[in-house]
Design a protein around this motif. Structure first.
Motif, PDB file in Angstrom:
ATOM      1  N   ARG A   1      29.872  28.822  48.118  1.00  0.00           N
ATOM      2  CA  ARG A   1      31.228  29.018  48.138  1.00  0.00           C
ATOM      3  C   ARG A   1      31.628  30.726  49.232  1.00  0.00           C
ATOM      4  O   ARG A   1      31.981  30.769  50.468  1.00  0.00           O
ATOM      5  N   ILE A   2      31.292  31.546  47.858  1.00  0.00           N
ATOM      6  CA  ILE A   2      31.889  32.546  48.266  1.00  0.00           C
ATOM      7  C   ILE A   2      31.174  33.516  49.864  1.00  0.00           C
ATOM      8  O   ILE A   2      32.064  33.892  50.125  1.00  0.00           O
ATOM      9  N   TYR A   3      30.123  33.657  48.921  1.00  0.00           N
ATOM     10  CA  TYR A   3      28.891  33.925  50.390  1.00  0.00           C
ATOM     11  C   TYR A   3      29.250  33.170  51.844  1.00  0.00           C
ATOM     12  O   TYR A   3      29.936  34.351  52.699  1.00  0.00           O
ATOM     13  N   HIS A   4      29.768  31.947  52.037  1.00  0.00           N
ATOM     14  CA  HIS A   4      29.939  31.669  53.683  1.00  0.00           C
ATOM     15  C   HIS A   4      31.807  32.367  53.343  1.00  0.00           C
ATOM     16  O   HIS A   4      31.546  33.211  54.889  1.00  0.00           O
ATOM     17  N   ALA A   5      32.376  31.949  52.298  1.00  0.00           N
ATOM     18  CA  ALA A   5      33.598  32.605  52.632  1.00  0.00           C
ATOM     19  C   ALA A   5      33.595  33.947  52.484  1.00  0.00           C
ATOM     20  O   ALA A   5      34.357  34.371  53.694  1.00  0.00           O
ATOM     21  N   PHE A   6      32.848  34.504  51.893  1.00  0.00           N
ATOM     22  CA  PHE A   6      32.958  36.506  52.404  1.00  0.00           C
ATOM     23  C   PHE A   6      32.291  36.435  53.750  1.00  0.00           C
ATOM     24  O   PHE A   6      33.283  37.330  54.921  1.00  0.00           O
ATOM     25  N   VAL A   7      31.176  36.539  54.324  1.00  0.00           N
ATOM     26  CA  VAL A   7      31.628  36.426  55.401  1.00  0.00           C
ATOM     27  C   VAL A   7      31.339  35.830  56.737  1.00  0.00           C
ATOM     28  O   VAL A   7      31.943  37.082  57.367  1.00  0.00           O
ATOM     29  N   ASP A   8      32.252  34.410  56.780  1.00  0.00           N
ATOM     30  CA  ASP A   8      32.164  34.529  57.433  1.00  0.00           C
ATOM     31  C   ASP A   8      34.283  35.385  58.317  1.00  0.00           C
ATOM     32  O   ASP A   8      34.749  35.746  58.988  1.00  0.00           O
ATOM     33  N   GLN A   9      34.585  35.696  56.861  1.00  0.00           N
ATOM     34  CA  GLN A   9      35.511  36.788  56.822  1.00  0.00           C
ATOM     35  C   GLN A   9      35.117  37.867  57.590  1.00  0.00           C
ATOM     36  O   GLN A   9      36.188  38.071  58.315  1.00  0.00           O
ATOM     37  N   SER A  10      34.369  38.801  56.847  1.00  0.00           N
ATOM     38  CA  SER A  10      33.716  39.751  57.703  1.00  0.00           C
ATOM     39  C   SER A  10      33.658  39.403  59.002  1.00  0.00           C
ATOM     40  O   SER A  10      34.318  40.380  59.829  1.00  0.00           O
ATOM     41  N   LEU A  11      33.268  38.686  59.948  1.00  0.00           N
ATOM     42  CA  LEU A  11      32.561  38.456  61.012  1.00  0.00           C
ATOM     43  C   LEU A  11      33.678  37.987  61.477  1.00  0.00           C
ATOM     44  O   LEU A  11      34.156  38.458  62.774  1.00  0.00           O
ATOM     45  N   ALA A  12      34.814  37.340  61.244  1.00  0.00           N
ATOM     46  CA  ALA A  12      35.688  36.932  62.195  1.00  0.00           C
ATOM     47  C   ALA A  12      36.717  38.227  62.368  1.00  0.00           C
ATOM     48  O   ALA A  12      37.248  38.258  63.363  1.00  0.00           O
ATOM     49  N   PHE A  13      36.381  38.806  61.188  1.00  0.00           N
ATOM     50  CA  PHE A  13      37.488  39.619  61.508  1.00  0.00           C
ATOM     51  C   PHE A  13      36.868  40.706  62.477  1.00  0.00           C
ATOM     52  O   PHE A  13      37.761  42.200  63.006  1.00  0.00           O
ATOM     53  N   ALA A  14      35.411  41.060  62.165  1.00  0.00           N
ATOM     54  CA  ALA A  14      35.075  42.363  63.224  1.00  0.00           C
ATOM     55  C   ALA A  14      34.764  42.408  64.874  1.00  0.00           C
ATOM     56  O   ALA A  14      35.159  42.189  65.593  1.00  0.00           O
ATOM     57  N   ALA A  15      34.771  40.759  65.385  1.00  0.00           N
ATOM     58  CA  ALA A  15      34.864  39.768  66.512  1.00  0.00           C
ATOM     59  C   ALA A  15      36.271  40.068  67.277  1.00  0.00           C
ATOM     60  O   ALA A  15      36.430  40.647  67.936  1.00  0.00           O
ATOM     61  N   LEU A  16      37.137  39.835  66.569  1.00  0.00           N
ATOM     62  CA  LEU A  16      39.013  39.957  66.677  1.00  0.00           C
ATOM     63  C   LEU A  16      39.112  41.896  66.282  1.00  0.00           C
ATOM     64  O   LEU A  16      39.939  41.597  67.895  1.00  0.00           O
ATOM     65  N   ASP A  17      38.946  42.400  65.888  1.00  0.00           N
ATOM     66  CA  ASP A  17      39.127  43.726  65.871  1.00  0.00           C
ATOM     67  C   ASP A  17      38.174  44.810  66.975  1.00  0.00           C
ATOM     68  O   ASP A  17      38.621  45.330  67.870  1.00  0.00           O
ATOM     69  N   ALA A  18      36.808  43.868  66.916  1.00  0.00           N
ATOM     70  CA  ALA A  18      35.882  44.479  67.815  1.00  0.00           C
ATOM     71  C   ALA A  18      37.164  44.439  69.384  1.00  0.00           C
ATOM     72  O   ALA A  18      36.485  45.189  70.912  1.00  0.00           O
ATOM     73  N   ALA A  19      36.826  42.991  69.772  1.00  0.00           N
ATOM     74  CA  ALA A  19      37.015  42.868  70.764  1.00  0.00           C
ATOM     75  C   ALA A  19      38.410  43.389  71.461  1.00  0.00           C
ATOM     76  O   ALA A  19      38.971  43.863  72.444  1.00  0.00           O
ATOM     77  N   SER A  20      39.520  43.703  70.551  1.00  0.00           N
ATOM     78  CA  SER A  20      41.414  44.638  70.569  1.00  0.00           C
ATOM     79  C   SER A  20      40.420  45.967  70.950  1.00  0.00           C
ATOM     80  O   SER A  20      40.919  46.928  71.873  1.00  0.00           O
ATOM     81  N   VAL A  21      39.578  46.472  69.824  1.00  0.00           N
ATOM     82  CA  VAL A  21      38.972  48.163  70.159  1.00  0.00           C
ATOM     83  C   VAL A  21      38.510  48.436  71.837  1.00  0.00           C
ATOM     84  O   VAL A  21      38.024  49.074  72.616  1.00  0.00           O
ATOM     85  N   ALA A  22      37.559  47.231  72.409  1.00  0.00           N
ATOM     86  CA  ALA A  22      36.463  47.018  73.557  1.00  0.00           C
ATOM     87  C   ALA A  22      37.677  46.854  74.740  1.00  0.00           C
ATOM     88  O   ALA A  22      37.321  47.015  76.064  1.00  0.00           O
TER      89      ALA A  22
END
Length: 239
Positions: free
Chosen positions: A150-171
């Motif tokens: 459960r914690i792995y799932h939350a950790f990875v999804d949080q990391s990837l979600a912020f990566a996608a959000l912030d990458a879209a802004s940077v792009a």
């Protein structure tokens, strides 16, 4: 790149291209990352890749079935780059924080690729290694298996979600990024306390804070909650 499967044994090209380059999966992925960074998602075509590599575009089918297969390889390479720079210390919370921040910064280094690939499951060597590593950190810390997942799932999804959000802004084009950042000053900071008392009271903090990623704070909140959960697990039952 259309669907065209070449048997794995026949994929690898031994002869150099007309520019003297010997093709490999690694070279194609590296070139694709460069083209994405320089030209955006439209660069991910067999024709553009062939031109950049100095190779007949059909030669790429020796390595990848189609552009989706290549995209999965790109996603896996971004994961691999993070793992190659990460060194565990034995402190589970510090190790996960460091890994998460490296995942995030690695995505921002290749924002166009991150936007296209962060939501994909590759099932490839680097992703498998990452799953094994993170679960190992959590199980080694003392989390039971179900809690670790459960914690792995939350950790990875949080990391990837912020990566996608912030990458879209940077792009975004620079002008668009600056215009969006200016909205906090031009609009929110000027709202009346009579109509929007909470925004007006916190406006200077909004202007300063909303320009940067919230990921470090969100990551700390997640890890704090995970640590509290671990304390509960370790606490002896009441008699």
């Amino acid at each position: 790149m259309a669907e065209r499967v070449v048997p794995p044994a026949a994929r690898r090209r031994r002869r150099p291209t007309k520019t003297g380059v010997v093709l490999s999966e690694e070279l194609i992925v590296e070139t694709a990352l460069r083209l994405l960074k320089e030209h955006g998602a439209d660069a991910l075509t067999v024709r553009r890749l062939g031109l950049a590599l100095g190779a007949d575009p059909t030669a790429l089918y020796r390595y990848f079935r189609d552009t989706d297969d290549l995209l999965l390889a790109i996603a896996d390479e971004l994961i691999g780059r993070t793992l190659r720079t990460w060194r565990p210390t034995g402190d589970w919370r510090a190790d996960l924080r460091d890994l998460g921040l490296r995942m995030h910064s690695g995505s921002l280094a290749h924002p166009q690729a991150a936007v296209l690939s962060t939501y994909r499951v590759t099932g490839r060597v680097h992703e498998i290694a990452a799953v094994e590593t993170i679960l190992g950190v959590l199980r080694g810390a003392g989390f039971p298996d179900a809690e670790a997942v459960r914690i792995y799932h939350a950790f990875v999804d949080q990391s990837l979600a912020f990566a996608a959000l912030d990458a879209a802004s940077v792009a975004l084009p620079r002008a668009a990024r600056e215009a969006e950042a200016g909205v906090w000053r031009a609009t929110y900071a000027r709202l009346s306390p009579d109509t929007h008392p909470h925004i007006a009271a916190t406006a200077r903090h909004l202007v300063a804070d909303m320009r940067r990623s919230a990921y470090p704070e969100a990551l700390d909140l997640l890890l704090t909650a995970a640590a509290a959960r671990l304390d509960e697990i370790r606490r002896p039952p009441r008699t």
